[in-house]
Design a protein around this motif. Sequence first.
Motif, mmCIF file in Angstrom:
data_model
loop_
_atom_site.group_PDB
_atom_site.id
_atom_site.type_symbol
_atom_site.label_atom_id
_atom_site.label_comp_id
_atom_site.label_asym_id
_atom_site.label_seq_id
_atom_site.Cartn_x
_atom_site.Cartn_y
_atom_site.Cartn_z
ATOM 1 N N THR A 40 0.869 -1.187 0.000
ATOM 2 C CA THR A 40 0.000 0.000 0.000
ATOM 3 C C THR A 40 0.906 1.237 0.000
ATOM 4 O O THR A 40 2.135 1.121 0.132
ATOM 5 C CB THR A 40 -0.862 0.092 1.282
ATOM 6 N N HIS A 41 0.247 2.399 -0.084
ATOM 7 C CA HIS A 41 0.973 3.669 0.052
ATOM 8 C C HIS A 41 0.428 4.424 1.264
ATOM 9 O O HIS A 41 0.325 5.648 1.239
ATOM 10 C CB HIS A 41 0.802 4.504 -1.212
ATOM 11 N N LEU A 42 0.051 3.687 2.305
ATOM 12 C CA LEU A 42 -0.602 4.306 3.460
ATOM 13 C C LEU A 42 0.413 4.725 4.522
ATOM 14 O O LEU A 42 1.512 4.180 4.571
ATOM 15 C CB LEU A 42 -1.611 3.319 4.060
ATOM 16 N N TRP A 348 -2.106 -5.965 -10.008
ATOM 17 C CA TRP A 348 -1.669 -4.580 -9.796
ATOM 18 C C TRP A 348 -2.390 -3.576 -10.698
ATOM 19 O O TRP A 348 -2.428 -3.762 -11.915
ATOM 20 C CB TRP A 348 -0.149 -4.552 -10.033
ATOM 21 N N TRP A 349 -2.905 -2.501 -10.109
ATOM 22 C CA TRP A 349 -3.297 -1.255 -10.768
ATOM 23 C C TRP A 349 -4.243 -1.488 -11.941
ATOM 24 O O TRP A 349 -5.418 -1.718 -11.726
ATOM 25 C CB TRP A 349 -1.998 -0.581 -11.203
ATOM 26 N N TYR A 350 -3.756 -1.478 -13.185
ATOM 27 C CA TYR A 350 -4.673 -1.659 -14.331
ATOM 28 C C TYR A 350 -5.134 -3.121 -14.438
ATOM 29 O O TYR A 350 -6.016 -3.410 -15.254
ATOM 30 C CB TYR A 350 -4.009 -1.214 -15.640
ATOM 31 N N ALA A 379 -3.638 0.679 -1.908
ATOM 32 C CA ALA A 379 -4.385 1.842 -1.424
ATOM 33 C C ALA A 379 -3.444 3.017 -1.151
ATOM 34 O O ALA A 379 -2.363 2.842 -0.585
ATOM 35 C CB ALA A 379 -5.146 1.473 -0.161
ATOM 36 N N ARG A 380 -3.863 4.183 -1.590
ATOM 37 C CA ARG A 380 -3.164 5.427 -1.243
ATOM 38 C C ARG A 380 -3.966 6.179 -0.187
ATOM 39 O O ARG A 380 -3.430 6.959 0.595
ATOM 40 C CB ARG A 380 -3.027 6.335 -2.475
ATOM 41 N N VAL A 381 -5.271 5.990 -0.246
ATOM 42 C CA VAL A 381 -6.199 6.642 0.673
ATOM 43 C C VAL A 381 -6.701 5.522 1.598
ATOM 44 O O VAL A 381 -7.133 4.475 1.112
ATOM 45 C CB VAL A 381 -7.372 7.269 -0.122
HETATM 46 O O1 RAT Z 1 -1.352 2.024 -8.312
HETATM 47 C C1 RAT Z 1 -0.810 3.088 -8.111
HETATM 48 O O2 RAT Z 1 -1.227 3.866 -7.259
HETATM 49 C C2 RAT Z 1 0.361 3.496 -8.935
HETATM 50 O O3 RAT Z 1 0.374 4.852 -9.025
HETATM 51 C C3 RAT Z 1 1.733 3.201 -8.423
HETATM 52 O O4 RAT Z 1 1.945 3.859 -7.219
HETATM 53 C C4 RAT Z 1 2.134 1.843 -8.155
HETATM 54 O O5 RAT Z 1 1.268 1.180 -7.338
HETATM 55 C C5 RAT Z 1 3.511 1.789 -7.558
HETATM 56 O O6 RAT Z 1 3.649 1.492 -6.378
HETATM 57 O O7 RAT Z 1 4.463 2.058 -8.287
#
Ligand code: RAT
Length: 437
Positions: A40-42, A348-350, A379-381
Motif C-alpha cells: 500500500t501507500h498508506l 496490480w493497478w490496471y 491503497a493510497r487513501v
Molecule cells: O497504483 C498506483 O497507485 C500506482 O500509481 C503506483 O503507485 C504503483 O502502485 C507503484 O507502487 O508504483
Amino acid sequence: MGLSNQSVPKGHQTPLKSEEAIRSAVKNLVEEVHVVDVHTHLFPPNHGKLMLWGIDELLTYHYLVAEYFITAPATITPEKFFALEKQAQADLVWDSLFIQRSPISEACRGVITTLTELGLGELVERRDLDGVRKWFAKQTPEGYVDKVFELAKIKYVLTTNIPFEKKETVHWYPKTKEFDTNRFHTGLRVDQLLTGNWESIKEALDEMGIEHTIEGVKKLLEKWITIIKPKYFMAAVPPTLEFPSDEEMSTYAPSTINSATLLRRVLLPLAEQHHLPIAFKFDSVRPINPALREGGDGVVTTKVSTLQKLCLNYPKVKFLATFLARVNQHELCVLANKFGNLHIYGCWWYCNNPSIVEEITRIRVELLGTAFTSQHSDARVLDQLIYKWKHSKAVIGGVLQDMYVKLFHAGWSLTREEIQRDVERLFGGAYEEFMEK
Ligand code: RAT
Ligand code: ZN
C-alpha cells in the motif's frame, strides 16, 4: 469395506457434503478472512499530512482524476485543475463522474462501495456530497484507522517508504517518530536506483553527509535499513532496464554510476546480506502523459526473462513480483512454478479490475495452487482498503468456489478447516511463509 475412523486424518472428520455446502463455506471464509495487504501507500496518523483519508482524497485518487480528464471540458486543463484546492478538485470529479453520468467504472464504484460500507448509504442515495463531508469532519485520524481496519478486515499493511523523499524522511531522521508496527509494516522503496535518478540519490547522500560513490549508496541504504526496519526492498523496474551481463559488469567504469551497476553492486548484494527480499513491479511506464501527474503512467509489456535471470543468478535472494501487463501473467506463473525464490503478489493497478482479477486468479490457482498472494490493495487513501478488499474478495472467492467444487467432483472430500487454511494462505499466509523461508 469402508475406511475405519483411524485412517481419516485428524481434523478431517466432518467433510462438507455437497457442492452448495462447499460454495457457501468458501464464500463465507473469504469474506471473513483477515488479510495481510502486502503493498500500500498508506501512512499512520502521526505522519501527519502523509496519511490520506476522507471523501475529498477518495474523489481525487489519481485513477479518478485520469478518468475525469477523459470527460473534462477543454477549458479545464490539468494545470488549472491541480492549482485548485483539493475540495474544488473533488467537486469537479463528483459532478462529472457521479452526477453527469453513472459511476460505473471500477474506481468510481469503489467510492460508492466505501461510503455504503461506512454506513452512508442514505447520503449516497440523496447524492449529498456535503452531508458526506460533514460525516468525515467528525472522524479523528486515529479512530478512523480503527474503523477502516476493522471494516476491511486487515491484519496489517505494508507501507511504501521512500528514502529519497524529504517529505517522508523528516518523520524518520534525524529523530524517528513512533510507527504503529502492529498495523503498518515498512517497505524500503528504491525506484531511484533502477531509474538511475542520480540527482535525488545525491541529495539523500548529502542529507546524511555520505560520499557520492557506489559504496556511499550502500551505506545510505544500510542506514535506512537500521532506521525503518523494512520487511523488503521494493522497486518498479523501468521498461528499459535489462539484466546486465557479466561482461557488461566487468567493463563498468566506477565514474559512470548507472542503474545496472546500482542493481548489481548495491541492491542485490544488500538484499542478500540483510536477508531482505526485493519486491519488483514490472511493466509500468512513467509517465506517458506527465500533465496528469500520478495518473499519467501507462502500461507496457516488458520481458519476463529479466526476472528469470535474476531468480537464476541470485538463488540466495528472494524476489516478490507483480506485473502490470495482462499478457505477461501466464509467463509469470510458469516462472513462479520453477523458482522457490520467487513469490507472486497481487493484481496490480490496471489489472485490479474484476474481469482481469478473475482471469489472473484462475491461471494462478491452476498453476501454483495456493503458493501465491492473491491480492494487494495499493491503497493510497486509507478508506480504499474497504472497497479494494471487498471487490477483490468477491471475485477471488467466486474463482475459489469453482476450484473447490471441481476438486470435490474429482473425488476429494474437504472440510471447512482445510478450506480456511488455504484461504488464509492466499490472503497473506503464503507471503508470510515465503518471507520466513
Ligand atoms: O497504483 C498506483 O497507485 C500506482 O500509481 C503506483 O503507485 C504503483 O502502485 C507503484 O507502487 O508504483
Ligand atoms: Zn503502489
